[in-house]
Design an enzyme around this catalytic site. Structure first.
Site, mmCIF file in Angstrom:
data_model
loop_
_atom_site.group_PDB
_atom_site.id
_atom_site.type_symbol
_atom_site.label_atom_id
_atom_site.label_comp_id
_atom_site.label_asym_id
_atom_site.label_seq_id
_atom_site.Cartn_x
_atom_site.Cartn_y
_atom_site.Cartn_z
ATOM 1 N N LYS A 1 0.827 -1.211 0.000
ATOM 2 C CA LYS A 1 0.000 0.000 0.000
ATOM 3 C C LYS A 1 0.868 1.271 0.000
ATOM 4 O O LYS A 1 2.083 1.213 0.236
ATOM 5 C CB LYS A 1 -0.932 -0.037 1.217
ATOM 6 C CG LYS A 1 -1.970 -1.175 1.154
ATOM 7 C CD LYS A 1 -2.966 -1.082 2.312
ATOM 8 C CE LYS A 1 -4.015 -2.188 2.237
ATOM 9 N NZ LYS A 1 -5.044 -2.052 3.303
ATOM 10 N N TYR B 1 -12.311 -2.534 -3.876
ATOM 11 C CA TYR B 1 -12.861 -2.686 -2.524
ATOM 12 C C TYR B 1 -14.391 -2.608 -2.510
ATOM 13 O O TYR B 1 -14.978 -2.244 -1.487
ATOM 14 C CB TYR B 1 -12.271 -1.630 -1.598
ATOM 15 C CG TYR B 1 -10.890 -1.973 -1.055
ATOM 16 C CD1 TYR B 1 -10.690 -3.091 -0.244
ATOM 17 C CD2 TYR B 1 -9.791 -1.171 -1.326
ATOM 18 C CE1 TYR B 1 -9.431 -3.402 0.265
ATOM 19 C CE2 TYR B 1 -8.523 -1.472 -0.813
ATOM 20 C CZ TYR B 1 -8.356 -2.591 -0.017
ATOM 21 O OH TYR B 1 -7.123 -2.902 0.498
ATOM 22 N N ASN C 1 -1.982 0.529 6.619
ATOM 23 C CA ASN C 1 -1.549 -0.744 7.201
ATOM 24 C C ASN C 1 -0.716 -1.601 6.257
ATOM 25 O O ASN C 1 -0.690 -2.821 6.359
ATOM 26 C CB ASN C 1 -2.740 -1.507 7.802
ATOM 27 C CG ASN C 1 -3.758 -1.929 6.780
ATOM 28 O OD1 ASN C 1 -3.615 -1.619 5.602
ATOM 29 N ND2 ASN C 1 -4.775 -2.646 7.215
ATOM 30 N N HIS D 1 -2.118 -5.401 1.549
ATOM 31 C CA HIS D 1 -3.398 -6.100 1.359
ATOM 32 C C HIS D 1 -3.094 -7.527 0.941
ATOM 33 O O HIS D 1 -2.130 -7.771 0.210
ATOM 34 C CB HIS D 1 -4.223 -5.428 0.247
ATOM 35 C CG HIS D 1 -5.311 -6.331 -0.277
ATOM 36 N ND1 HIS D 1 -6.529 -6.430 0.337
ATOM 37 C CD2 HIS D 1 -5.326 -7.234 -1.293
ATOM 38 C CE1 HIS D 1 -7.274 -7.337 -0.304
ATOM 39 N NE2 HIS D 1 -6.559 -7.833 -1.294
ATOM 40 N N GLU E 1 -9.507 -10.927 -7.470
ATOM 41 C CA GLU E 1 -8.522 -9.850 -7.301
ATOM 42 C C GLU E 1 -7.338 -10.006 -8.254
ATOM 43 O O GLU E 1 -6.828 -9.006 -8.769
ATOM 44 C CB GLU E 1 -8.059 -9.819 -5.845
ATOM 45 C CG GLU E 1 -9.191 -9.380 -4.915
ATOM 46 C CD GLU E 1 -8.799 -9.389 -3.442
ATOM 47 O OE1 GLU E 1 -7.644 -9.729 -3.113
ATOM 48 O OE2 GLU E 1 -9.664 -9.036 -2.611
#
Ligand code: RTP
Ligand code: MG
Length: 142
Positions: A11, A51, A114, A117, A128
Site C-alpha cells: 500500500k 474494494y 496498514n 493487502h 482480485e
C-alpha cells in the site's frame, strides 16, 4: 497442500517509506514466489471497484482516499497454501493487534495505513488477481 495464487498489494504508506524490497523479501523467504508484479497509481474508480465489498462501510471513503494517495505495488504470490500463508505474514488488520514479526507489526502505522493487502479467500483471490492482471502477465515457475 494445494498450490495457490493470491493477490498482494504493497500500500502507499509502505511504498512511501521505501519498504518494497523488505516486504517482497518476506514473501520470498517464506517460500512464496512472485509470479506477476506492477507498480500503479490507482484511480478512484480502480480503488472503489477493488474494494467494492466494503462500499457500505463507514471507512470506505477513507480507504479509497488512502489507496489513491500514492503509488502501490501489486503482485501475485504463488505457493503452497498461499492465501493463508500471506495473511499470516501480513498480521492483523490493525497493526496494534498484529503479531510480532508480521509485516503490519513492523511496517504499518494505523488501521488505515496498514502496509499491505492480501486476498482473504479462494474466491477473492481469483477475482482480485483477475482485477489487476491479464493471463499473459502472469509467469508461473516452470
Ligand atoms: P485488506 O483487505 O486491505 O487486506 O485488509 P483486511 O482484509 O485485513 O481488512 P478488511 O476488513 O478487508 O478491510 C479493508 C481495509 O479497510 C481498512 N479498514 N479500516 N477503520 C476501520 O475500522 C477499518 N476497517 C478496515 C483497513 O485499511 C483494511 O486493510
Ligand atoms: Mg480484506
Amino acid at each position: 497442500m494445494a498450490q495457490e495464487r493470491t493477490l498482494s498489494i504493497i500500500k502507499p504508506d509502505a511504498v512511501a517509506k521505501n519498504a518494497i524490497g523488505e516486504i517482497e523479501s518476506r514473501f520470498e523467504k517464506a517460500g512464496l514466489s512472485i509470479v506477476a508484479m506492477k507498480m500503479l497509481q490507482l484511480s478512484r474508480e480502480q480503488a472503489e471497484g477493488f474494494y467494492a465489498e466494503h462500499k457500505e462501510r463507514p471507512f470506505f471513503r477513507d480507504l479509497v482516499d488512502f489507496m489513491t494517495s500514492g503509488p502501490v505495488v501489486v503482485q501475485v504470490l504463488e505457493g503452497e497454501n498461499a492465501i493463508l500463508a500471506n495473511r499470516e505474514l501480513m498480521g492483523a488488520t490493525n497493526p496494534r493487534e498484529a503479531a510480532v514479526g508480521t509485516i503490519r507489526a513492523d511496517f504499518a502505522e494505523s488501521i488505515d495505513a496498514n502496509a499491505v493487502h492480501g486476498s482473504d479467500s479462494a474466491e477473492s483471490a481469483i477475482r482480485e488477481v483477475d482485477y489487476f492482471f491479464r493471463g499473459d502477465e502472469i509467469c508461473p515457475r516452470a
